[in-house]
Scaffold this active site. Structure first.
Site: not given
Ligand SMILES: Nc1ncnc2c1ncn2[C@@H]1O[C@H](COP(=O)(O)OP(=O)(O)OP(=O)(O)O)[C@@H](O)[C@H]1O
Ligand SMILES: O=C(O)[C@H](O)COP(=O)(O)O
Length: 401
Positions: A39, A380, A200, A357
Site C-alpha cells: 500500500r 472492503g 462463506k 486480502g
Molecule cells: N472449501 C473450503 N472450505 C473451507 N474454507 C475454505 C474453502 N475454500 C476456501 N476457503 C477459505 O476461504 C478463505 C478466503 O475467503 P475470503 O472470502 O476471506 O477471501 P477474500 O475476500 O479474498 O479475503 P478478505 O476477506 O481478506 O478480503 C481462506 O481462508 C480459505 O481457506
Molecule cells: O484495510 C482496509 O481495507 C482499509 O484501510 C479500510 O480500513 P477499515 O476497514 O478499517 O475502514
C-alpha cells in the site's frame, strides 16, 4: 466512467499545502515491522510527484480502528521508517492531525517537504464525518488529493468530507484503480467471467446478486460452493456449508438464469477428514462426498471447466480462492486457475482484475499476481465496488469535479 479531476488538472502547485489522503493501513508484525509495504508503494508515485512539483505534501491516513481516541500501537509514527524507505525520502511527522501540533509542523515545511500527520481516527470526528473536525483538517490545506481507493467505501472526514471544503483531485493510484475497475466491470470487453470463492456465502450475497446481472459466467468455488451444491439436494458431508442459506443460493441461481449468466459449480472436489496441511485426501465426484469428509478444494475436472471459461473470457474479475489455499495440497485448483489467467493475460487475450486480502495472497502464492492486469490492494472497498455500491470517497470526487 463519470469524470473526476486528476493530478493532470493540478498546475502551479509550488508552495501549496496539499492534503493527500493515503491508505497506510499496512500489516505489521509483533516486533512492529511492516510485513507488506504494497500500500505504501502504491501511493508513492502521487506523493513524489507532488513533492517534485514543489508542493508541501501533507499526508492524512488511518491506521487500525482506534475508535476515536489515541491508541499507542495504532500510531502512524510506527510506520514512518517504512514510508521513508519506500519513498527514498525522509518524511516529517506530527503527533496530531489537527490543532497546534499539526499547524506548527506545517508552518515549518519547505516546498517539496512531506509531512505525515497522526492517525485521523484518533479523533471521533473522523468516522462521523463531523463538520467541525473536517473544517479543522481543511484549514491545514489549499488542495485535497484522495489517493486512498481502499478507504473510499468509508464516508469519513478525510475520505469524503474534505472534498466539500477544498478543490478535490484523484491521486495516481485512485485514478489507476478506477480505470482498471472500469475495464473489469464498468464497461468490460465480453465475455466477462467472474470467479467468486472464499469461505462463506453470507459475506458475499450482495456481491453474487450484483454479478449475476453483469457477467456472462459466474464461477463459484471455495467453501461457498458447498452451500450452492447442498441447495441442489446434494449431501456435502462435513464440508463448510451454510444450510440456512439454501433458499438464498437457489434465488441467486434463478436470477442468474433470468439474466443469462451461466453458474459454474464444482463437479468434483478434493475431500479430507482433517483441516490440516498434508491431510490424507481423495478426489471424488460432487455427489459422492463421504458423510465424514469435507471438501477443501475443487477437483481437476472442475479446474478444467474453470480454465475453459477463462480461455473463453475477454475479461475476468476474481474475488476469493477456489479452495483452502493456505494449506497444501488444497491450493491446487486456485494455483492452476490463477496461472492460467495470468498466462492468458500475458498473451494479451484477457483483462484480469482481482482484489480481496486473501485473493491477493493466493495470487502471490501462485506466482500469478504480477501478470494480472490489475490487482487491487483494497479489501472492503473492492467488494463494495463489485457489489455495485456507491463509494462515497469516489462519488464526491465526481460530484465536485
Ligand atoms: N472449501 C473450503 N472450505 C473451507 N474454507 C475454505 C474453502 N475454500 C476456501 N476457503 C477459505 O476461504 C478463505 C478466503 O475467503 P475470503 O472470502 O476471506 O477471501 P477474500 O475476500 O479474498 O479475503 P478478505 O476477506 O481478506 O478480503 C481462506 O481462508 C480459505 O481457506
Ligand atoms: O484495510 C482496509 O481495507 C482499509 O484501510 C479500510 O480500513 P477499515 O476497514 O478499517 O475502514
Amino acid at each position: 466512467m463519470p469524470a473526476f479531476k486528476t493530478l493532470d488538472d493540478l498546475t502551479d502547485i509550488a508552495a501549496k499545502r496539499v492534503l493527500v489522503r493515503v491508505d497506510l493501513n499496512v500489516p505489521v508484525a509483533a516486533d512492529g515491522k511492516v510485513t507488506d509495504a504494497t500500500r505504501i508503494e502504491r501511493v508513492a508515485p502521487t506523493i513524489l510527484e507532488l513533492s517534485k512539483k514543489g508542493a508541501k505534501v501533507i499526508l492524512l491516513a488511518h491506521f487500525g480502528r482506534p475508535k476515536g481516541e489515541p491508541v499507542a500501537d495504532m500510531s502512524l509514527s510506527l510506520i514512518v521508517s517504512a514510508v521513508n524507505q519506500v519513498l527514498g525520502h525522509k518524511i516529517l511527522f506530527a503527533s496530531d492531525c489537527i490543532g497546534p501540533e499539526a499547524e506548527q509542523a506545517i508552518a515549518g515545511m519547505k516546498n517539496g517537504d512531506i509531512l505525515l500527520l497522526e492517525n485521523t481516527r484518533f479523533h471521533k470526528g473522523e468516522e462521523k464525518n463531523d463538520p467541525g473536525f473536517t473544517e479543522a483538517l481543511a484549514r491545514n490545506g489549499d488542495i485535497f488529493v484522495n489517493d486512498a481507493f481502499s478507504a473510499a467505501h468509508r464516508a469519513h472526514a478525510s475520505t469524503e468530507g474534505l472534498a466539500h471544503h477544498l478543490p478535490a483531485y484523484a491521486g495516481r493510484t485512485m485514478q489507476e484503480e478506477l480505470e482498471a475497475l472500469e475495464k473489469g466491470l464498468g464497461n468490460p470487453a465480453r465475455p466477462v467471467v467472474a470467479i467468486v470463492g472464499g469461505a462463506k456465502v453470507s459475506t458475499k450475497i450482495d456481491l453474487l446478486q450484483n454479478l449475476v446481472k453483469r457477467v456472462d459466467a459466474l464461477v463459484i468455488g471455495g467453501g461457498m460452493a458447498n452451500t450452492f451444491i447442498a441447495a441442489q439436494g446434494i449431501d456435502v458431508g462435513k464440508s463448510l456449508c451454510e444450510h440456512d442459506l439454501a433458499d438464498t443460493a437457489r434465488k441467486i441461481m434463478a436470477e442468474a438464469e433470468a439474466s443469462n449468466c451461466a453458474i459454474v459449480l464444482p463437479v468434483d472436489g478434493v475431500v479430507a477428514r482433517e483441516f490440516k496441511a498434508g491431510a490424507a485426501n481423495e478426489v471424488v465426484d460432487i455427489d459422492k462426498i463421504p458423510a465424514d469428509a469435507m471438501m477443501l478444494d475443487v477437483g481437476p475436472k472442475s479446474v478444467a471447466a474453470v480454465n475453459e471459461w477463462i480461455s473463453k473470457a475477454s475479461t475476468l474479475v476474481w474475488n476469493g480462492p477456489l479452495g483452502a489455499f493456505e494449506i497444501a495440497p488444497f491450493d491446487k485448483a486456485t494455483v492452476a486457475a490463477a496461472k492460467h489467467a495470468a498466462a492468458q493475460t500475458k498473451a494479451g487475450k484477457l483483462t484480469s482484475v482481482a482484489g480481496g486480502g486473501d485473493t491477493v495472497a493466493a495470487l502471490n502464492h501462485a506466482g500469478a499476481a504480477d501478470d494480472f492486469s490489475y490487482v487491487s490492494t483494497a479489501g472492503g472497498a473492492f467488494l463494495e465496488w463489485m457489489e455495485g455500491k456507491d463509494l462515497p470517497g469516489v462519488s464526491v470526487l465526481i460530484k465536485t469535479a
